[in-house]
Design a protein around this motif. Structure first.
Motif, PDB file in Angstrom:
ATOM      1  N   ARG A   1       0.832  -1.218   0.000  1.00 31.88           N
ATOM      2  CA  ARG A   1       0.000   0.000   0.000  1.00 31.88           C
ATOM      3  C   ARG A   1       0.863   1.263   0.000  1.00 31.88           C
ATOM      4  NH1 ARG A   1      -4.010  -1.107   4.867  1.00 31.88           N
ATOM      5  NH2 ARG A   1      -4.496   1.106   4.485  1.00 31.88           N
ATOM      6  N   LEU A   2       2.155   1.090   0.265  1.00 27.53           N
ATOM      7  CA  LEU A   2       3.084   2.215   0.164  1.00 27.53           C
ATOM      8  C   LEU A   2       3.533   2.327  -1.284  1.00 27.53           C
ATOM      9  CD1 LEU A   2       5.246   1.444   3.338  1.00 27.53           C
ATOM     10  CD2 LEU A   2       3.204   2.872   3.173  1.00 27.53           C
ATOM     11  N   SER A   3       3.399   3.488  -1.853  1.00 29.64           N
ATOM     12  CA  SER A   3       3.610   3.668  -3.289  1.00 29.64           C
ATOM     13  C   SER A   3       5.000   3.240  -3.742  1.00 29.64           C
ATOM     14  CB  SER A   3       3.367   5.129  -3.690  1.00 29.64           C
ATOM     15  OG  SER A   3       4.228   5.993  -2.958  1.00 29.64           O
ATOM     16  N   LYS A   4       6.039   3.504  -2.932  1.00 30.22           N
ATOM     17  CA  LYS A   4       7.399   3.153  -3.329  1.00 30.22           C
ATOM     18  C   LYS A   4       7.561   1.640  -3.486  1.00 30.22           C
ATOM     19  CE  LYS A   4       9.602   7.142  -1.086  1.00 30.22           C
ATOM     20  NZ  LYS A   4      10.462   7.567   0.041  1.00 30.22           N
ATOM     21  N   VAL A   5       6.869   0.882  -2.622  1.00 31.51           N
ATOM     22  CA  VAL A   5       6.968  -0.579  -2.671  1.00 31.51           C
ATOM     23  C   VAL A   5       6.254  -1.122  -3.905  1.00 31.51           C
ATOM     24  CG1 VAL A   5       6.394  -2.738  -1.498  1.00 31.51           C
ATOM     25  CG2 VAL A   5       7.154  -0.745  -0.171  1.00 31.51           C
ATOM     26  N   SER A   6       5.022  -0.695  -4.118  1.00 28.56           N
ATOM     27  CA  SER A   6       4.266  -1.192  -5.269  1.00 28.56           C
ATOM     28  C   SER A   6       4.952  -0.817  -6.579  1.00 28.56           C
ATOM     29  CB  SER A   6       2.829  -0.660  -5.232  1.00 28.56           C
ATOM     30  OG  SER A   6       2.815   0.747  -5.200  1.00 28.56           O
ATOM     31  N   GLU A   7       5.544   0.380  -6.622  1.00 26.31           N
ATOM     32  CA  GLU A   7       6.252   0.798  -7.837  1.00 26.31           C
ATOM     33  C   GLU A   7       7.491  -0.065  -8.075  1.00 26.31           C
ATOM     34  OE1 GLU A   7       7.095   4.907  -7.206  1.00 26.31           O
ATOM     35  OE2 GLU A   7       4.977   5.524  -7.394  1.00 26.31           O
ATOM     36  N   TYR A   8       8.210  -0.417  -6.999  1.00 20.33           N
ATOM     37  CA  TYR A   8       9.415  -1.246  -7.135  1.00 20.33           C
ATOM     38  C   TYR A   8       9.043  -2.623  -7.681  1.00 20.33           C
ATOM     39  CZ  TYR A   8      13.823  -3.568  -5.999  1.00 20.33           C
ATOM     40  OH  TYR A   8      15.009  -4.264  -6.082  1.00 20.33           O
ATOM     41  N   ILE A   9       7.966  -3.204  -7.132  1.00 21.44           N
ATOM     42  CA  ILE A   9       7.532  -4.535  -7.581  1.00 21.44           C
ATOM     43  C   ILE A   9       7.156  -4.503  -9.053  1.00 21.44           C
ATOM     44  CG2 ILE A   9       5.730  -6.302  -7.314  1.00 21.44           C
ATOM     45  CD1 ILE A   9       5.682  -5.576  -4.304  1.00 21.44           C
ATOM     46  N   GLU A  10       6.427  -3.476  -9.443  1.00 24.26           N
ATOM     47  CA  GLU A  10       5.964  -3.368 -10.829  1.00 24.26           C
ATOM     48  C   GLU A  10       7.132  -3.126 -11.786  1.00 24.26           C
ATOM     49  OE1 GLU A  10       2.682  -0.785 -13.319  1.00 24.26           O
ATOM     50  OE2 GLU A  10       2.502  -0.933 -11.139  1.00 24.26           O
ATOM     51  N   GLU A  11       8.027  -2.225 -11.407  1.00 23.90           N
ATOM     52  CA  GLU A  11       9.161  -1.897 -12.275  1.00 23.90           C
ATOM     53  C   GLU A  11      10.095  -3.092 -12.486  1.00 23.90           C
ATOM     54  OE1 GLU A  11      11.175   1.412 -10.552  1.00 23.90           O
ATOM     55  OE2 GLU A  11       9.484   2.793 -10.876  1.00 23.90           O
ATOM     56  N   ASN A  12      10.256  -3.915 -11.459  1.00 18.65           N
ATOM     57  CA  ASN A  12      11.172  -5.055 -11.542  1.00 18.65           C
ATOM     58  C   ASN A  12      10.479  -6.371 -11.888  1.00 18.65           C
ATOM     59  OD1 ASN A  12      14.017  -4.049 -10.504  1.00 18.65           O
ATOM     60  ND2 ASN A  12      12.460  -3.069  -9.205  1.00 18.65           N
ATOM     61  N   ASN A  13       9.145  -6.288 -12.071  1.00 15.37           N
ATOM     62  CA  ASN A  13       8.371  -7.452 -12.506  1.00 15.37           C
ATOM     63  C   ASN A  13       8.651  -8.675 -11.614  1.00 15.37           C
ATOM     64  OD1 ASN A  13       6.528  -8.796 -14.164  1.00 15.37           O
ATOM     65  ND2 ASN A  13       8.132  -9.503 -15.576  1.00 15.37           N
TER      66      ASN A  13
END
Length: 623
Positions: free
Chosen positions: A523-535
């Protein structure tokens, strides 16, 4: 027919024999698999399932090393469950219900596609031994096959004797004859042997059961799989199992047959598995319990045959039938075949080295129930290790062994050769002192690199493991390096009843809190973005969460394992004369002279060897 000398001959094609043959052949050795019936390769003699508590970890380890059991379990699964999810990850254990017929078929097809592997159907009735070294085998047809090494995986077939009530007849499994000749020859060569027993429940017609009266046991909503490779896929559709119970009435009906029970009238003198007792043993030992669980397990996708887990018995077939018809949901049950017990020969495994090679005959290896174990998974792992070491012996390369801190397989083999067993040995998580390190999720990290070094785990397996390890390590480091503000973190913390923060701090500390899950962190934007960017896939996310949450426990256990491994490095000469150490206790001298431990660490685990005995050894060896 057999004018050439094989590098490895494997006797028996159960779970141990199949893994042994595959590993030896895949290491480039000319291998012959001899079995009494080629139609029954890797037959599931008992329940149609793979994995379970601690056993699932073993299947994962077999797969990480490059064995076939995990792949075939996935390909033939009809249900998947991750057991013990309510406990810590050291206890999580994968298990599948299998399609029994497809399991054996898939094993045979995969073995037939394995290079360097030949097959022959016959009974091996003797071994050819010259100057304490194996040189081949002799079959019941009088054929002699030359071999540099031999792996015996005879299962329950050595002088097997089947019991149903007062009836008994020779057999290694229902409908199959026993194997004779080998035990007697091994005893003549100086081996100690013993007898064990195991049992199996009735198989029944699923069309005759009333499932509406039972409790449904579905698989996981998001099923996983055993194999770390891409050679299998998770299940999409699953079949349910069901649960019902015995009753006081059922127990009374069973007791009526106790006077005709081979277990109680003295016909069976050997010891059965403690943790998988027969139904008559259960109601006798736990007389205060009014009921026992029964799990109704389908045998496959399309067959109507059902396995009645929890009702293993050797009582007369009429008693079995009458009692089972009193179980809820079984009022109109029809039998496919009754349950039975089987007695068979085994060889106390203290007669083996860590490679599973016998101490008395060079080049001869034992794996599976011949060593006193019970269970497909325990057998398969021994077969894998024996096949590898037979191949390495032929190639004159360094042996392949696993420490207790490296694998459940290491615990299993060390327990067997150091402590022996007088009852069928079954693996449990409690047997592994370093179970936080030996999780089902990290078997590839632990074992694929060392298997790749000997040439068994493929380059593709190593690349996949290294990619997963790197991604998980980087993600853990992301949490250590990245800060989170009170405005971002507190809404999540408040919702999870976790104390709020007053100033910015590293995400790792937040994530390490027991109430906070990865789903919360997403739910923290930095975490979700990291997961998405690194697939990042599911395996990497699970691995990261475990490493963050259990980092303290894992580090502590690693330190303890390192201390143990220092003793593993103190080798004891093979021909060491313990009688010259006058300060050793008589029992320690006697037991170490017999077992011949390879290291100080192994010596310390022998029953009857005290810390003071170990101190004497260490002083003598200059430590």
């Amino acid at each position: 027919m057999f004018d050439k000398e094989y590098d490895v001959v494997v006797v028996g094609a159960g779970h141990a024999g199949s893994e042994a043959a595959a590993s030896a052949a895949n290491l480039g050795c000319s291998t012959l698999l001899i079995t009494m019936n080629l139609q029954n390769i890797a037959q599931m003699s008992c329940n149609p399932a793979m994995g379970g508590i601690a056993k699932g970890q073993i299947v994962r380890e077999i797969d990480a090393i490059g064995g076939y059991s995990g792949i075939i379990s996935d390909r033939t699964a009809i249900q998947f469950k991750m057991l013990n999810k309510s406990k810590g990850p050291a206890m999580w254990s994968p298990r599948v219900q299998s399609d029994r017929m497809r399991f054996a078929e898939e094993w045979r097809l995969l073995l037939e596609q394995t290079h360097n592997l030949d097959f022959y159907q016959d009974m091996v009735s003797g071994l050819i031994v010259e100057n304490d070294r194996i040189t081949g085998v002799r079959t019941s047809l009088g054929i002699e096959v030359k071999a540099k090494t031999v792996v015996l995986t005879n299962g329950t077939f050595l002088n097997g004797l089947i019991h149903i009530g007062e009836k008994q007849f020779g057999g290694g499994r229902a409908g199959e004859r026993a194997a004779t000749g080998i035990t007697e020859q091994l005893v003549d060569l100086g081996f100690d042997s013993g007898r064990m027993k195991t049992g199996t429940p009735p198989r029944v017609d699923g069309r005759s059961l009333d499932y509406s009266k039972m409790t449904e046991q579905p698989g996981d909503d998001n099923p996983e799989k055993f194999s770390y490779s891409d050679l299998s896929k998770p299940l999409v559709n699953q079949r349910s199992c069901y649960m019902t119970y015995t009753s006081a009435e059922v127990h009374d009906l069973l007791r009526e047959g106790f006077d005709r029970s081979p277990m109680f009238n003295g016909r069976i003198k050997s010891i059965g598995p403690r943790y998988c007792p027969s139904i008559e043993d259960k109601i006798n030992r736990f007389a205060d319990k009014e009921r026992h669980q029964m799990f109704i397990e389908p045998e496959g996708w399309n067959t109507v045959e059902v396995y009645v887990n929890g009702f293993s018995t050797s009582l007369p077939e009429d008693v079995q039938f009458k009692a089972l018809r009193s179980v809820v949901g079984f009022e109109n049950v029809k039998f496919f075949r009754p349950g039975y017990a089987i007695e068979y020969d085994y060889f106390p495994p203290t007669q083996l080295t860590h490679t599973l090679e016998t101490k008395l005959v060079s080049g001869l290896f034992f794996a599976g129930q011949i060593n006193g174990t019970t269970g497909y998974e325990e057998a398969a792992s021994q077969g894998l290790m024996a096949g590898i070491n037979a191949a390495l012996k032929v190639k004159e390369e360094e042996e392949f062994t696993l420490k207790r801190s490296e694998a459940y397989i290491g615990v299993l083999i060390d327990d067997l050769i150091t402590k022996g067993t007088e009852e069928p040995y079954r693996m449990f998580t409690s047997r592994a002192e370093y179970r936080t390190l030996l999780r089902q999720d990290n078997a590839d990290f632990r074992l694929t690199p060392i298997s790749h070094k000997i040439g068994l785990a493929t380059d593709d397996r190593l690349r996949r493991m290294e990619k997963k390890e790197k991604e998980a390590t980087n993600f853990v480091q992301f949490f250590k390096d990245t800060s989170v503000t009170p405005d971002e973190a507190n809404p999540v913390l408040k919702e999870k009843n976790s104390s709020e923060i007053n100033q910015s701090g590293k995400m790792f500390k937040i994530f390490a809190r027991p109430q906070i899950t990865l789903e919360d962190m997403k739910r923290l934007s930095k975490v979700s973005e990291y997961i998405e960017e690194n697939n990042l896939d599911k395996e990497v996310l699970e691995q990261t969460e475990i490493q963050v949450k259990y980092s303290g426990y894992i580090e502590k256990e690693k330190n303890n394992a390192d201390k143990l491994n220092r003793l593993e490095n103190v080798k004891i000469p093979e021909d060491f004369d313990y009688t010259k150490l006058k300060s050793l206790s008589y029992e320690a001298c006697e037991k170490m002279s017999k077992i011949r431990p390879a290291t100080i660490s192994q010596a310390s685990r022998i029953s009857g060897v005290s810390p003071s005995d170990i101190s004497v050894l260490l002083v003598y060896m200059g430590r």
